[in-house]
Write an enzyme that holds these catalytic residues in place. Structure first.
Site, short mmCIF file in Angstrom:
data_model
loop_
_atom_site.label_atom_id
_atom_site.label_comp_id
_atom_site.label_asym_id
_atom_site.label_seq_id
_atom_site.Cartn_x
_atom_site.Cartn_y
_atom_site.Cartn_z
N GLU A 65 0.82 -1.20 0.00
CA GLU A 65 0.00 0.00 0.00
C GLU A 65 0.86 1.26 0.00
O GLU A 65 0.60 2.20 -0.75
CB GLU A 65 -0.91 0.02 1.23
CG GLU A 65 -1.93 -1.12 1.27
CD GLU A 65 -1.47 -2.28 2.11
OE1 GLU A 65 -2.28 -2.82 2.87
OE2 GLU A 65 -0.27 -2.66 1.98
N CYS A 88 -2.82 -3.44 7.21
CA CYS A 88 -2.39 -3.65 8.59
C CYS A 88 -2.64 -2.39 9.42
O CYS A 88 -2.60 -1.27 8.92
CB CYS A 88 -0.92 -4.04 8.64
SG CYS A 88 0.21 -2.74 8.13
N SER A 181 13.96 -41.12 -16.81
CA SER A 181 12.84 -40.21 -16.60
C SER A 181 13.02 -38.88 -17.32
O SER A 181 12.12 -38.04 -17.30
CB SER A 181 12.64 -39.95 -15.10
OG SER A 181 13.79 -39.34 -14.56
N ARG A 295 9.11 -42.20 -3.32
CA ARG A 295 9.07 -42.64 -1.93
C ARG A 295 8.98 -41.46 -0.96
O ARG A 295 8.28 -41.52 0.04
CB ARG A 295 10.31 -43.50 -1.61
CG ARG A 295 10.34 -44.83 -2.34
CD ARG A 295 9.12 -45.68 -2.06
NE ARG A 295 9.00 -46.09 -0.67
CZ ARG A 295 9.54 -47.20 -0.17
NH1 ARG A 295 10.23 -48.01 -0.95
NH2 ARG A 295 9.38 -47.51 1.09
N GLY A 298 5.53 -40.20 -1.17
CA GLY A 298 4.65 -41.10 -0.43
C GLY A 298 4.76 -40.93 1.07
O GLY A 298 3.75 -41.03 1.78
N ALA A 299 5.96 -40.65 1.55
CA ALA A 299 6.15 -40.46 2.99
C ALA A 299 5.43 -39.22 3.48
O ALA A 299 4.79 -39.23 4.55
CB ALA A 299 7.65 -40.37 3.30
#
Length: 364
Positions: A65, A88, A181, A295, A298-299
């Site tokens: 601002e 704020c 990959s 992995r 996934g964890a």
């Protein structure tokens, strides 16, 4: 000073149109304002024409601002301030934005999300008490699901907001059966990843990824140059990270307030993802990207710590290979971790799907 004159059209704007410009200004400073939120502000003159747009400076510098008002000058008098977060109303490293708005002659303030921080909140009520018209909740869902989501999450939970990045084929595979990959997704998707890295506080991979691929984990431009903001590079796991690993290398100037974080490296030697998040919280990190292998993904998922997903999907099929996420356990359909789609983006044929967990984080 993050001013953005290129964002400004020459015709009068509605509240929604001006807020979208404010969101764009906030996105441009994302990753540079911690621990403050990345806020955008647009000043409309008395005719409704945008005369200034700005984003928050790094900590210690002026808020959005104040910068937008300074750029607008006398054109702000009788005008409207459109800001992504409620202005704020407290004295910190900088004066309160509410007072600056009144002094500049702003007669209307339009904000997206109410400030949940009790120290800084109350700006809207204070402005109304000084005769300023206040409109709240404009595009609140877009803001709370987007640029302010990590900061709002931090305010609510005092832990980092974790985004899981995946990249794979339509059939959900991140690598072929031989382990290859590179590259499943195209150059536009990879370029988008580097821009995304530059907006995060930290990137996480596992030791397996470091040992197999030796990534740098830096945020780079198309010509390979380092982008101005570099995230902390975090490696998780018990195996040692070689002294000559690329992830340990230099990544540009450090954050002046927290030099151990800007472009730095940290090895968290645990397989406990809750412990990882606790360490990151102790460092004050707010917006964290998990880029590790299946992995590690996934964890984090199994621990219930994934707050958002950025999934890059290539229009191809492998048929067999490594899944983008591997929890290492048997599952049923009831085990699906459900997310809510917030955006879909075409990247030269590849598709980026953005999704978040849980309800909208903010409110008007």
């Amino acid at each position: 000073m993050p001013l953005h004159p290129d964002l400004l059209p020459t015709t009068p704007l509605s509240h929604d149109q001006a807020m979208r410009l404010a969101i764009a200004a906030a996105e441009r400073v994302r990753g540079t304002t911690r621990p403050n939120p990345p806020v955008g502000c647009v000043i409309l003159d008395a005719r409704g024409i945008a005369v200034a747009a700005a984003g928050t400076d790094p900590v210690g510098g002026p808020h959005a601002e104040a910068q937008a008002l300074a750029a607008a000058g006398e054109r702000a008098r009788g005008g409207t301030a459109v800001v992504t977060l409620e202005p704020c109303h407290h004295v910190g490293r900088t004066p309160p934005c509410t007072g600056a708005l009144v002094e500049a002659g702003i007669v209307e303030v339009v904000h997206g999300v109410a400030d949940p921080n009790p120290v800084a909140a109350g700006g809207a009520d204070w402005l109304v008490g000084r005769g300023v018209a206040v409109v709240g909740g404009v595009l609140a869902a877009d803001i709370a699901d987007g640029v302010l989501r990590p900061w709002l999450h931090w305010q609510a939970h005092r832990r980092p907001h974790i985004t899981l990045k995946t990249a794979g084929t339509v059939d959900g595979l991140a690598a072929a059966t031989d382990g290859s990959s590179q590259w499943i997704t195209g150059h536009l998707a990879r370029r988008r990843v580097h821009v995304d890295r530059s907006r995060r506080d930290a990137i996480i991979v596992g030791t397996g990824t470091v040992l197999a691929d030796d990534p740098r984990l830096t945020a780079r431009s198309g010509d390979g140059a380092l982008l101005p903001h570099q995230p902390l590079r975090v490696v998780v796991g018990r195996k040692a990270v070689p002294a000559d690993a690329a992830v340990r290398g230099g990544a540009g100037p450090a954050d002046p307030d927290t030099p151990e974080l800007g472009g730095g490296f940290r090895h968290i030697q645990t397989r406990d993802m809750d412990r990882v998040v606790d360490v990151l919280a102790d460092l004050g990190l707010i917006d964290v990207l998990v880029e590790g292998g299946p992995r590690l993904a996934g964890a984090f998922l199994a621990a219930g710590l994934v707050d958002a997903i950025e999934s890059y999907v290539a229009p191809g099929l492998l048929g067999a290979g490594t899944a983008v996420v591997d929890t290492g356990s048997a599952t049923t359909v009831a085990d699906i971790a459900r997310f809510r789609t917030t955006g879909v983006e075409n990247l030269g044929g590849d598709v980026l799907i953005r999704a978040v967990r849980g309800p909208v984080a903010g409110r008007g």
